[in-house]
Design a protein around this motif. Structure first.
Motif, PDB file in Angstrom:
ATOM      1  N   ASP A 185      -3.503  20.271  -1.611  1.00  0.00           N
ATOM      2  CA  ASP A 185      -2.092  20.638  -1.680  1.00  0.00           C
ATOM      3  C   ASP A 185      -1.215  19.446  -1.304  1.00  0.00           C
ATOM      4  N   TYR A 186      -1.611  18.772  -0.226  1.00  0.00           N
ATOM      5  CA  TYR A 186      -0.847  17.618   0.253  1.00  0.00           C
ATOM      6  C   TYR A 186      -1.786  16.446   0.509  1.00  0.00           C
ATOM      7  N   ALA A 187      -1.256  15.252   0.325  1.00  0.00           N
ATOM      8  CA  ALA A 187      -1.930  14.030   0.754  1.00  0.00           C
ATOM      9  C   ALA A 187      -1.041  13.369   1.799  1.00  0.00           C
ATOM     10  N   ILE A 188      -1.532  13.279   3.030  1.00  0.00           N
ATOM     11  CA  ILE A 188      -0.815  12.560   4.082  1.00  0.00           C
ATOM     12  C   ILE A 188      -1.424  11.169   4.161  1.00  0.00           C
ATOM     13  N   LEU A 189      -0.633  10.168   3.844  1.00  0.00           N
ATOM     14  CA  LEU A 189      -1.135   8.804   3.791  1.00  0.00           C
ATOM     15  C   LEU A 189      -0.422   7.932   4.812  1.00  0.00           C
ATOM     16  N   GLU A 190      -1.159   7.485   5.814  1.00  0.00           N
ATOM     17  CA  GLU A 190      -0.640   6.479   6.738  1.00  0.00           C
ATOM     18  C   GLU A 190      -0.632   5.155   5.989  1.00  0.00           C
ATOM     19  N   VAL A 191       0.520   4.514   5.946  1.00  0.00           N
ATOM     20  CA  VAL A 191       0.675   3.351   5.083  1.00  0.00           C
ATOM     21  C   VAL A 191       1.113   2.135   5.895  1.00  0.00           C
ATOM     22  N   ASP A 192       0.391   1.046   5.732  1.00  0.00           N
ATOM     23  CA  ASP A 192       0.793  -0.220   6.329  1.00  0.00           C
ATOM     24  C   ASP A 192       2.183  -0.582   5.819  1.00  0.00           C
ATOM     25  N   GLU A 193       3.049  -1.001   6.737  1.00  0.00           N
ATOM     26  CA  GLU A 193       4.453  -1.187   6.379  1.00  0.00           C
ATOM     27  C   GLU A 193       4.670  -2.223   5.276  1.00  0.00           C
ATOM     28  N   ASN A 194       3.724  -3.154   5.122  1.00  0.00           N
ATOM     29  CA  ASN A 194       3.921  -4.218   4.151  1.00  0.00           C
ATOM     30  C   ASN A 194       3.541  -3.832   2.724  1.00  0.00           C
ATOM     31  N   ILE A 195       2.854  -2.687   2.525  1.00  0.00           N
ATOM     32  CA  ILE A 195       2.431  -2.323   1.170  1.00  0.00           C
ATOM     33  C   ILE A 195       3.273  -1.194   0.572  1.00  0.00           C
ATOM     34  N   VAL A 196       4.329  -0.790   1.252  1.00  0.00           N
ATOM     35  CA  VAL A 196       5.184   0.273   0.718  1.00  0.00           C
ATOM     36  C   VAL A 196       5.677  -0.048  -0.698  1.00  0.00           C
ATOM     37  N   PRO A 197       6.179  -1.269  -0.965  1.00  0.00           N
ATOM     38  CA  PRO A 197       6.646  -1.566  -2.327  1.00  0.00           C
ATOM     39  C   PRO A 197       5.553  -1.408  -3.374  1.00  0.00           C
ATOM     40  N   LEU A 198       4.343  -1.812  -3.031  1.00  0.00           N
ATOM     41  CA  LEU A 198       3.227  -1.682  -3.969  1.00  0.00           C
ATOM     42  C   LEU A 198       2.848  -0.229  -4.183  1.00  0.00           C
ATOM     43  N   LEU A 199       2.827   0.538  -3.126  1.00  0.00           N
ATOM     44  CA  LEU A 199       2.344   1.912  -3.205  1.00  0.00           C
ATOM     45  C   LEU A 199       3.280   2.811  -3.995  1.00  0.00           C
TER      46      LEU A 199
ATOM     47  N   GLY B 126       2.717   4.654  15.888  1.00  0.00           N
ATOM     48  CA  GLY B 126       2.751   6.109  15.865  1.00  0.00           C
ATOM     49  C   GLY B 126       2.250   6.781  14.606  1.00  0.00           C
ATOM     50  N   LYS B 127       1.813   6.005  13.614  1.00  0.00           N
ATOM     51  CA  LYS B 127       1.417   6.613  12.339  1.00  0.00           C
ATOM     52  C   LYS B 127       0.255   7.589  12.491  1.00  0.00           C
ATOM     53  N   THR B 128      -0.764   7.196  13.226  1.00  0.00           N
ATOM     54  CA  THR B 128      -1.965   8.028  13.315  1.00  0.00           C
ATOM     55  C   THR B 128      -1.689   9.328  14.052  1.00  0.00           C
ATOM     56  N   THR B 129      -1.005   9.262  15.178  1.00  0.00           N
ATOM     57  CA  THR B 129      -0.705  10.472  15.943  1.00  0.00           C
ATOM     58  C   THR B 129       0.189  11.413  15.152  1.00  0.00           C
ATOM     59  N   THR B 130       1.245  10.871  14.534  1.00  0.00           N
ATOM     60  CA  THR B 130       2.160  11.695  13.742  1.00  0.00           C
ATOM     61  C   THR B 130       1.437  12.336  12.567  1.00  0.00           C
ATOM     62  N   SER B 131       0.608  11.568  11.883  1.00  0.00           N
ATOM     63  CA  SER B 131      -0.132  12.087  10.725  1.00  0.00           C
ATOM     64  C   SER B 131      -1.056  13.214  11.120  1.00  0.00           C
TER      65      SER B 131
ATOM     66  N   LYS C  93      -4.351  22.835   2.069  1.00  0.00           N
ATOM     67  CA  LYS C  93      -5.489  21.929   2.035  1.00  0.00           C
ATOM     68  C   LYS C  93      -4.949  20.510   1.989  1.00  0.00           C
ATOM     69  N   VAL C  94      -5.353  19.687   2.960  1.00  0.00           N
ATOM     70  CA  VAL C  94      -4.748  18.366   3.139  1.00  0.00           C
ATOM     71  C   VAL C  94      -5.809  17.278   3.047  1.00  0.00           C
ATOM     72  N   THR C  95      -5.523  16.238   2.301  1.00  0.00           N
ATOM     73  CA  THR C  95      -6.344  15.035   2.321  1.00  0.00           C
ATOM     74  C   THR C  95      -5.582  13.957   3.087  1.00  0.00           C
ATOM     75  N   HIS C  96      -6.299  13.144   3.837  1.00  0.00           N
ATOM     76  CA  HIS C  96      -5.635  12.268   4.809  1.00  0.00           C
ATOM     77  C   HIS C  96      -6.547  11.082   5.105  1.00  0.00           C
ATOM     78  N   ASN C  97      -5.990   9.887   5.151  1.00  0.00           N
ATOM     79  CA  ASN C  97      -6.784   8.713   5.528  1.00  0.00           C
ATOM     80  C   ASN C  97      -6.913   8.650   7.047  1.00  0.00           C
ATOM     81  N   ALA C  98      -7.711   9.568   7.564  1.00  0.00           N
ATOM     82  CA  ALA C  98      -7.809   9.772   9.015  1.00  0.00           C
ATOM     83  C   ALA C  98      -8.446   8.606   9.749  1.00  0.00           C
ATOM     84  N   THR C  99      -9.185   7.733   9.050  1.00  0.00           N
ATOM     85  CA  THR C  99      -9.799   6.591   9.729  1.00  0.00           C
ATOM     86  C   THR C  99      -8.782   5.533  10.096  1.00  0.00           C
ATOM     87  N   GLY C 100      -7.570   5.648   9.533  1.00  0.00           N
ATOM     88  CA  GLY C 100      -6.534   4.652   9.815  1.00  0.00           C
ATOM     89  C   GLY C 100      -6.563   3.459   8.877  1.00  0.00           C
TER      90      GLY C 100
END
Length: 446
Positions: free
Chosen positions: A115-129, A66-71, A84-91
């Motif tokens: 203004d905002y950065a919406i970042l879809e994040v792979d669940e395994n890199i949360v600690p790194l990010l 659901g990350k892409t649809t929610t984002s 103004k939003v920046t977003h990794n829309a390619t997934g």
């Protein structure tokens, strides 16, 4: 930003933008990862420097499905509110993909005006990010088994999230799905402000707990959870009779919010975006308007008109996802609006190389409804075996199973089998979805 960083940042940005231009000019791909990888090698602290420039806040969206649809829905709402939003829309949701997306919105000197950065994040890199940036909001959608060859079980990911989020500043707000026991437990043990979304609509309960469930045991004491009802996989209304653990109280009433996209899973995506938007003080009127005008991201309940036929693409990349898309398709079949389904199974890197998960999919429910089922993809015969096993169990005389290795031929057959007044549903894994869209539209996703 330190003065010494500016020249180096400018060079990293120039290098990334040059690589992007070359890749796209030569049609070598979408350039969604490589520019960030090269720029990061040149400037290892690039991600944190870019994140520092986001003016109002960084929103991390994490979860299995659901990350892409929610984002995209949240971005639509924020932009309608003037942000103004920046977003990794390619997934592209690993670190290099995030850097590439942020760099795409900078000027040649590395200045990011957002203004905002919406970042879809792979669940395994949360600690790194979270070591690289201070998020304003972390939105956790769900945790399901997905690509076990890469990540392992959901408990491992949940523990990593708790260890990573706990030390963050209390200025971070965490928004979680209360219907997921593991996320509900996570939220109950975080020091930050935590808000919960979920369903409070028993009319949407499944008749039984699906075969592909991930977490029906209490995260506190390990006893089996008692479910009043299940909405999707292990998401539902529950409590533990042994230790008293229970679903967290909701901060949103799901009955008050409609949805434009099909499926219970998209109801969750809608509620997640709504609660996040409310947290950012956006008016309910604007939110409801944008929900009604929303259009799906590519492959996520996306609708196309192809040769006069209606086509709906429902990305299905793991057991829970495919079970839910089958549920949605069957509901539409019951209305007499669909009788042909195309399933496409690949095992490439974006899909996960282990396709044994298809045996956790309730394909019997699809076979039970009958109609025409066309199957294709790199692992077409693995999928054929799974479908035929279901057919041997049910022996449905109204099933027409067609096996085609060639994807274009499979699509042509499925389209011809779809009456003009019905919708062809295509259920592909991720790389298969990209192929399907290219064949249907004649162009790659950029």
């Amino acid at each position: 930003m330190k003065l010494l960083d500016r020249p180096r940042l400018g060079l990293a940005v120039a290098l990334a933008k040059t690589v992007t231009a070359i890749v796209k000019k030569l049609r070598l791909g979408a350039a969604s990862v490589l520019p960030g990888e090269i720029a990061r090698r040149f400037h290892p602290k690039l991600l944190s420097l870019l994140c520092e420039q986001v003016q109002s806040g960084i929103i991390l969206i994490v979860g299995t499905n659901g990350k892409t649809t929610t984002s995209l829905l949240l971005r639509t709402i924020l932009e309608a509110n003037g942000a103004k939003v920046t977003h990794n829309a390619t997934g592209a949701n690993l670190v290099n993909g995030l850097i590439t997306a942020l760099l795409a919105d900078t000027n040649i000197f590395g200045k990011l005006n957002a203004d905002y950065a919406i970042l879809e994040v792979d669940e395994n890199i949360v600690p790194l990010l979270v070591k690289e940036c201070q998020p304003q909001i972390i939105l956790g959608l769900n945790l399901f088994r997905d690509q076990l060859d890469r990540y392992g079980e959901v408990d491992t990911i949940n523990q990593k999230w708790q260890e990573a989020i706990t030390p963050l500043s209390e200025t971070t707000t965490v928004i979680l799905n209360a219907d997921d026991p593991s996320l509900s437990y996570l939220g109950q043990n975080l020091p930050q402000t935590v808000l919960f979304f979920g369903l409070n609509q028993p009319n949407l309960y499944l008749e039984e707990i699906p075969h592909a469930v991930d977490s029906i045991y209490c995260p506190v004491c390990g006893a089996s959870l008692t479910y009043q009802g299940v909405y999707l996989s292990h998401l539902g209304d529950y409590h533990c009779s042994s230790c008293g653990f229970a679903k967290s109280n909701l901060d949103i009433n799901s009955k008050e919010w409609g949805q434009i996209l099909v499926g219970v899973y998209n109801k969750y995506n809608t509620l997640a975006a709504v609660l996040t938007a409310q947290t950012l003080n956006i008016s309910p009127q604007l939110i409801k308007r944008e929900i009604q005008n929303f259009r799906a991201a590519f492959g996520r309940a996306e609708e196309l008109n192809v040769k006069g036929k209606q086509v709906r693409i429902l990305l299905s990349k793991n057991p829970v996802g495919m079970n839910e898309t089958i549920r949605t398709v069957n509901e539409i079949k019951a209305q007499g609006k669909s009788e042909t389904t195309l399933l496409v199974l690949n095992d490439r890197t974006p899909d996960g190389t282990d396709v044994s998960w298809i045996w956790d999919v309730d394909t019997e429910k699809l076979v039970e409804k009958g109609g025409t089922i066309v199957i294709s993809g790199d692992r077409v015969y693995d999928l054929a075996l799974r479908i035929q096993y279901s057919q041997q169990t049910l022996n449905n005389p109204n099933l027409n199973l067609i096996i085609k290795e060639n994807l274009k031929q499979a699509i042509d057959i499925a389209l011809k089998s779809t009456p003009p007044d019905q919708t062809l549903h295509i259920l592909p894994t991720y790389s298969a979805m990209l192929e399907v869209r290219q064949i249907l539209t004649g162009r790659k996703i950029q």
